[in-house]
Design a protein around this motif. Structure first.
Motif, mmCIF file in Angstrom:
data_model
loop_
_atom_site.group_PDB
_atom_site.id
_atom_site.type_symbol
_atom_site.label_atom_id
_atom_site.label_comp_id
_atom_site.label_asym_id
_atom_site.label_seq_id
_atom_site.Cartn_x
_atom_site.Cartn_y
_atom_site.Cartn_z
ATOM 1 N N ASP A 57 0.815 -1.215 0.000
ATOM 2 C CA ASP A 57 0.000 0.000 0.000
ATOM 3 C C ASP A 57 0.850 1.266 0.000
ATOM 4 O O ASP A 57 0.405 2.316 -0.447
ATOM 5 N N GLN A 58 2.072 1.173 0.529
ATOM 6 C CA GLN A 58 2.928 2.350 0.618
ATOM 7 C C GLN A 58 3.927 2.380 -0.537
ATOM 8 O O GLN A 58 4.848 1.572 -0.605
ATOM 9 N N THR B 169 -3.367 -4.639 -9.695
ATOM 10 C CA THR B 169 -4.810 -4.678 -9.454
ATOM 11 C C THR B 169 -5.597 -4.482 -10.743
ATOM 12 O O THR B 169 -6.742 -4.916 -10.855
ATOM 13 N N ASP C 119 3.037 9.069 -2.369
ATOM 14 C CA ASP C 119 1.737 9.618 -2.001
ATOM 15 C C ASP C 119 1.825 10.154 -0.569
ATOM 16 O O ASP C 119 1.673 9.409 0.391
ATOM 17 N N TYR D 291 -1.370 9.575 1.691
ATOM 18 C CA TYR D 291 -1.467 8.215 2.253
ATOM 19 C C TYR D 291 -0.461 8.049 3.384
ATOM 20 O O TYR D 291 -0.785 7.529 4.454
ATOM 21 N N ASN E 211 -1.641 7.392 7.191
ATOM 22 C CA ASN E 211 -1.274 6.102 7.758
ATOM 23 C C ASN E 211 -0.479 6.276 9.053
ATOM 24 O O ASN E 211 -0.724 5.582 10.048
ATOM 25 N N SER F 5 -6.361 10.328 3.338
ATOM 26 C CA SER F 5 -6.350 9.325 2.282
ATOM 27 C C SER F 5 -7.324 8.198 2.616
ATOM 28 O O SER F 5 -7.224 7.574 3.670
ATOM 29 N N GLU F 6 -8.250 7.938 1.712
ATOM 30 C CA GLU F 6 -9.243 6.888 1.937
ATOM 31 C C GLU F 6 -8.600 5.504 1.995
ATOM 32 O O GLU F 6 -8.997 4.656 2.795
ATOM 33 N N SER F 7 -7.588 5.268 1.160
ATOM 34 C CA SER F 7 -6.934 3.955 1.156
ATOM 35 C C SER F 7 -6.204 3.687 2.463
ATOM 36 O O SER F 7 -6.113 2.539 2.917
ATOM 37 N N ILE G 261 -8.850 2.480 4.913
ATOM 38 C CA ILE G 261 -9.208 1.079 4.644
ATOM 39 C C ILE G 261 -8.168 0.142 5.260
ATOM 40 O O ILE G 261 -8.499 -0.887 5.860
ATOM 41 N N LYS G 262 -6.895 0.503 5.138
ATOM 42 C CA LYS G 262 -5.833 -0.315 5.727
ATOM 43 C C LYS G 262 -5.943 -0.329 7.248
ATOM 44 O O LYS G 262 -5.813 -1.380 7.889
#
Length: 335
Positions: free
Chosen positions: A50-51, A116, A199, A202, A206, A277-279, A282-283
């Motif tokens: 993710d990162q 993805t 990003d 993110y 995070n 950051s939405e992602s 989610i994480k």
């Protein structure tokens, strides 16, 4: 996210970096099945997909050594061995600190790494292995069992790692890393790879969520239900806001905390104020604690997201007769 479960190691080499640099003069191809599986574990174990990071240079990206070497490999695979030696030499020159250990350097070129989007990409893995372990080699041959000690590498152990994904001629490569310990970030990320976060939103979201979770779970003055409530309120705040502001967050989530606690939290997360950051949310939802663990070896799994509902369903109390704490849980019926 990148799926490497079907990836194939097409070329690999081992060098030794340290006080005496040892460069292998042969690259290998098509390892047998067990070795393929071992190298795949070694290359991708616990990488955070993710990162994302990216190569940079203050004046000219072409002057970034690792970027130049891996670009040559992606453009012309026949240069793999030569460029792997350049990577090892550059790492060796970036490791001039007494706290950095000698070790083996694995460099492997993988194919069929699936994005993805479904696109397949090539990836170059760079793994610095500093520690070896003793393994038992047990063999059963002709009804005789023999045991030997082997000095080897644990492929599931955390090492300093980098995975660089070739995104094609029109896009910069994606970089993913894992460091063995925080102190290694300076030499591995900054001096050797010379990369930066791709990003920032993110990255900061995070870190803010991670640091808040650490504080909540370690603070002994909070009961377990209070910790769950604070974690849920934290996620609600990040879901509902577009930007993270530390002071606003504290007043929203930690309204009942004392001034000392508020100061500690603000000082911890103030540097990570950012567009949310939405992602990253989610994480965090996957890792935030949902269990209450008791010293009686009983765990209460809580999957309630609504804070008010959780407070209505779970009560904590103290039994003066037995001098023990208790939870009271309300429900309609068993399912």
């Amino acid at each position: 996210m990148i799926d490497v479960s079907e990836s194939k190691l097409v070329k690999y080499v081992m060098h030794h970096v340290g006080e005496h640099l040892v460069l292998n003069d042969e690259a290998f191809t098509q390892p047998e099945i067990l070795l393929q599986a071992a190298f795949t574990q070694l290359a991708f174990h616990k990488i955070d997909w993710d990162q994302q990071y990216e190569f940079f240079h203050e004046t000219d990206l072409g002057l970034n050594e690792v970027y130049t070497y891996i670009s040559s490999i992606f453009d012309e695979e026949d240069s793999f061995l030569e460029q792997s030696k350049n990577i090892a030499t550059h790492l060796n020159s970036s490791s001039g600190h007494p706290g950095i250990k000698n070790g083996e350097l694995f460099i492997g070129l993988f194919e069929n790494c699936i994005m993805t989007t479904g696109a397949t990409k090539k990836a170059l893995a760079i793994v610095k292995i500093e520690d070896k372990e003793i393994f038992l080699d047990v063999k059963n041959d002709e009804d005789k069992v023999t045991v030997n000690g082997i000095d080897g590498i644990n492929v599931k152990k955390i090492n300093n790692m980098a995975v660089i994904v070739d995104m094609g001629a029109d896009e910069p490569p994606l970089v993913f890393i894992k460091t063995k310990k925080k102190e290694d970030v300076v030499y591995w990320q900054e001096r050797f790879l010379k990369i930066k976060v791709a990003d920032e939103y993110y990255y900061n979201t995070n870190l803010a969520l991670t640091e808040v979770k650490k504080y909540i779970l370690k603070e002994e003055s909070f009961s377990n239900p209070e910790k769950l409530e604070l974690l849920n309120k934290t996620l609600d705040y990040f879901r509902n806001e577009e930007e993270f502001h530390a002071d606003e967050y504290i007043e929203t989530v930690f309204d009942k905390a004392d001034s000392t606690q508020k100061d500690v939290i603000v000082n911890t997360v103030k540097p990570y104020e950012t567009v949310i950051s939405e992602s990253a949310i989610i994480k965090a939802e996957k890792s935030y604690k949902r269990k209450i663990k008791l010293d009686s070896n009983i765990e209460i799994q809580v999957n309630v997201h609504n804070i008010e509902q959780m407070n209505e369903l779970i009560e904590i109390g103290y039994d003066e007769t037995t001098n023990r704490k208790f939870y009271k849980i309300y429900f309609q019926e068993e399912v």
